[in-house]
Write a protein that holds these residues in place. Structure first.
Motif, short mmCIF file in Angstrom:
data_model
loop_
_atom_site.label_atom_id
_atom_site.label_comp_id
_atom_site.label_asym_id
_atom_site.label_seq_id
_atom_site.Cartn_x
_atom_site.Cartn_y
_atom_site.Cartn_z
N GLY A 1 0.79 -1.22 0.00
CA GLY A 1 0.00 0.00 0.00
C GLY A 1 0.82 1.28 0.00
N VAL A 2 2.13 1.16 -0.20
CA VAL A 2 3.04 2.32 -0.15
C VAL A 2 3.07 3.03 -1.50
N GLN A 3 3.17 4.35 -1.46
CA GLN A 3 3.38 5.17 -2.64
C GLN A 3 4.52 6.15 -2.38
N PHE A 4 5.04 6.72 -3.46
CA PHE A 4 6.02 7.78 -3.30
C PHE A 4 5.34 9.00 -2.67
N ARG A 5 6.02 9.60 -1.71
CA ARG A 5 5.53 10.83 -1.10
C ARG A 5 6.18 12.02 -1.80
N ASP A 6 5.50 13.16 -1.78
CA ASP A 6 6.03 14.37 -2.41
C ASP A 6 7.12 14.94 -1.52
N SER A 7 8.36 14.70 -1.90
CA SER A 7 9.51 15.09 -1.10
C SER A 7 10.71 15.23 -2.01
N MET A 8 11.68 16.07 -1.61
CA MET A 8 12.91 16.18 -2.38
C MET A 8 13.77 14.93 -2.22
N ALA A 9 13.48 14.11 -1.21
CA ALA A 9 14.17 12.83 -1.02
C ALA A 9 13.14 11.71 -1.11
N GLU A 10 12.34 11.75 -2.18
CA GLU A 10 11.21 10.82 -2.29
C GLU A 10 11.66 9.36 -2.38
N ASP A 11 12.82 9.10 -2.97
CA ASP A 11 13.29 7.72 -3.05
C ASP A 11 13.69 7.19 -1.67
N TYR A 12 14.43 7.99 -0.93
CA TYR A 12 14.83 7.61 0.44
C TYR A 12 13.60 7.31 1.29
N GLN A 13 12.62 8.19 1.26
CA GLN A 13 11.39 7.99 2.03
C GLN A 13 10.65 6.73 1.58
N PHE A 14 10.66 6.47 0.28
CA PHE A 14 9.99 5.30 -0.29
C PHE A 14 10.58 4.01 0.26
N TRP A 15 11.92 3.93 0.31
CA TRP A 15 12.56 2.71 0.81
C TRP A 15 12.29 2.54 2.31
N VAL A 16 12.31 3.63 3.05
CA VAL A 16 12.01 3.56 4.48
C VAL A 16 10.58 3.04 4.69
N ASP A 17 9.64 3.57 3.92
CA ASP A 17 8.24 3.14 4.05
C ASP A 17 8.07 1.68 3.67
N LEU A 18 8.81 1.23 2.66
CA LEU A 18 8.68 -0.17 2.21
C LEU A 18 9.38 -1.15 3.13
N SER A 19 10.35 -0.68 3.91
CA SER A 19 11.18 -1.59 4.70
C SER A 19 10.39 -2.38 5.74
N GLY A 20 9.25 -1.86 6.14
CA GLY A 20 8.42 -2.59 7.09
C GLY A 20 7.51 -3.61 6.43
N HIS A 21 7.51 -3.66 5.10
CA HIS A 21 6.60 -4.54 4.36
C HIS A 21 7.31 -5.54 3.46
N MET A 22 8.54 -5.23 3.06
CA MET A 22 9.23 -6.03 2.06
C MET A 22 10.62 -6.41 2.54
N HIS A 23 11.04 -7.62 2.21
CA HIS A 23 12.38 -8.08 2.54
C HIS A 23 13.33 -7.64 1.44
N MET A 24 14.45 -6.99 1.80
CA MET A 24 15.29 -6.29 0.84
C MET A 24 16.71 -6.85 0.79
N ALA A 25 17.37 -6.60 -0.35
CA ALA A 25 18.76 -7.02 -0.52
C ALA A 25 19.41 -6.14 -1.59
N ASN A 26 20.73 -6.16 -1.63
CA ASN A 26 21.50 -5.58 -2.73
C ASN A 26 22.39 -6.67 -3.30
N ILE A 27 22.41 -6.79 -4.62
CA ILE A 27 23.29 -7.76 -5.27
C ILE A 27 24.71 -7.17 -5.29
N PRO A 28 25.71 -7.92 -4.85
CA PRO A 28 27.07 -7.38 -4.79
C PRO A 28 27.77 -7.37 -6.15
N GLU A 29 27.12 -6.76 -7.13
CA GLU A 29 27.68 -6.56 -8.46
C GLU A 29 27.35 -5.14 -8.90
N HIS A 30 28.24 -4.51 -9.65
CA HIS A 30 28.01 -3.15 -10.14
C HIS A 30 27.19 -3.22 -11.44
#
Length: 330
Positions: A172-201
């Motif tokens: 149910g998360v959406q982007f919020r109107d913010s100059m750091a909208e991506d940062y806020q989006f990940w914070v909001d999603l972190s309570g709902h989704m399991h996250m990872a980063n692939i260790p490749e560039h």
């Protein structure tokens, strides 16, 4: 007959990026996984960006070209893309960036190998004009490491992220109107989704002269400051004054006017954070301690870039080699 849903939906907001949008679209069209739709949404560009995107759309049916009636900003535009997306996976691509041709293949394979992961980014490379100033970025790879990183800054590059559509819709998360909208989006999603980063560039983030004005950078920093202050309060019960919040964020992001005498305040805040977590156990204590030490070392190097900084076993107890400082220097 209704079109079959693609494997991947790619969302590309577009605003005044005529110099790079053709390269970015071509980069997506050259992915080794071709089962995707590319949703390009022009946010009322005043240059030839829309015309360039139109020429690509006329040649490839996988491109869905849309246009906002007025300039609404990145959050609105990305939300519109999320509403339109039909793929099993959703990913993002800014109109001035590029990625490895294997990016989609690597990320979809990663999801297949890790069914518990709902969202994944990757390591990425920052580059400047003519590929100058290249910088390799390695964000934390585990969900807990990513949660801890959120206390200090954004844990993903927007154009490196792919997520499972079903898990995202359930959040149910959406982007919020913010100059750091991506940062806020990940914070909001972190309570709902399991996250990872692939260790490749797998992604290349372009820095260029018209990317952010000074005023935009200031507003972006203030937005990040509000996110970090709220996160400390909600997860650790830690309340910061306005001045403490400013110092904490500016030291974390290494932006604005930094003063050496503020290191003492920053060090105290990091120690308070560690003690607050000892009481609440919101984060893994060993991982958090390691990250706190790392953040303090980065802050010290803003003022002592040529000196080797060593951290002793006692939390945030710092000693310098090649230099003798007065006891009140920090």
């Amino acid at each position: 007959m209704e079109k079959q849903s693609p494997l991947i939906s790619v969302i590309m907001p577009l605003y005044n990026a005529e110099r790079f949008v053709g390269e970015s679209i071509g980069n997506i069209l050259g992915q080794t996984v071709g089962d995707f739709e590319l949703i390009v949404i022009d946010d009322a560009s005043t240059d030839s960006s829309y015309d360039i995107a139109s020429r690509y759309a006329a040649q490839d049916a996988r491109i869905v070209l849309m246009r906002n009636d007025a300039n609404h900003g990145a959050a609105y535009t990305r939300n519109r893309g999320l509403e339109t997306a039909r793929g099993s996976f959703i990913t993002f691509m800014d109109a001035d960036d590029r990625c490895s041709p294997e990016r989609f293949a690597r990320q979809t394979a990663f999801f297949g190998q890790h069914p518990q992961i709902d969202l994944c980014g990757s390591y990425y490379t920052m580059f400047g004009p003519d590929d100058a100033r290249e910088q390799k970025i390695q964000d934390p790879t585990t969900h807990e490491g990513i949660r801890i990183q959120m206390l200090f800054g954004c844990p993903f590059a927007m154009s490196a992220v792919m997520m499972r559509s079903e898990a995202f819709r359930c959040s149910g998360v959406q982007f919020r109107d913010s100059m750091a909208e991506d940062y806020q989006f990940w914070v909001d999603l972190s309570g709902h989704m399991h996250m990872a980063n692939i260790p490749e560039h797998l992604f290349f983030y372009r820095r260029w002269e018209n990317q952010l004005s000074t005023s935009q950078l200031d507003r972006q920093t203030l937005s990040a400051q509000a996110i970090q202050r709220d996160l400390l309060r909600t997860t650790l019960g830690m309340t910061l004054t306005d001045e403490e919040s400013r110092i904490y964020t500016q030291m974390n992001l290494r932006v604005g006017t930094l003063r050496r005498d503020e290191l003492t305040t920053y060090r105290g805040l990091l120690k308070r954070l560690y003690r607050a977590n000892s009481e609440r156990r919101a984060y893994d204590p060993k991982l958090l301690r390691k990250r706190l030490v790392y953040r303090y070392k980065l802050a010290c190097k803003c003022f002592y870039p040529s000196w080797t900084v060593k951290i002793r076993k006692r939390l945030l107890s710092v000693s310098y080699t090649h230099l003798t400082l007065p006891t009140n220097s920090l």
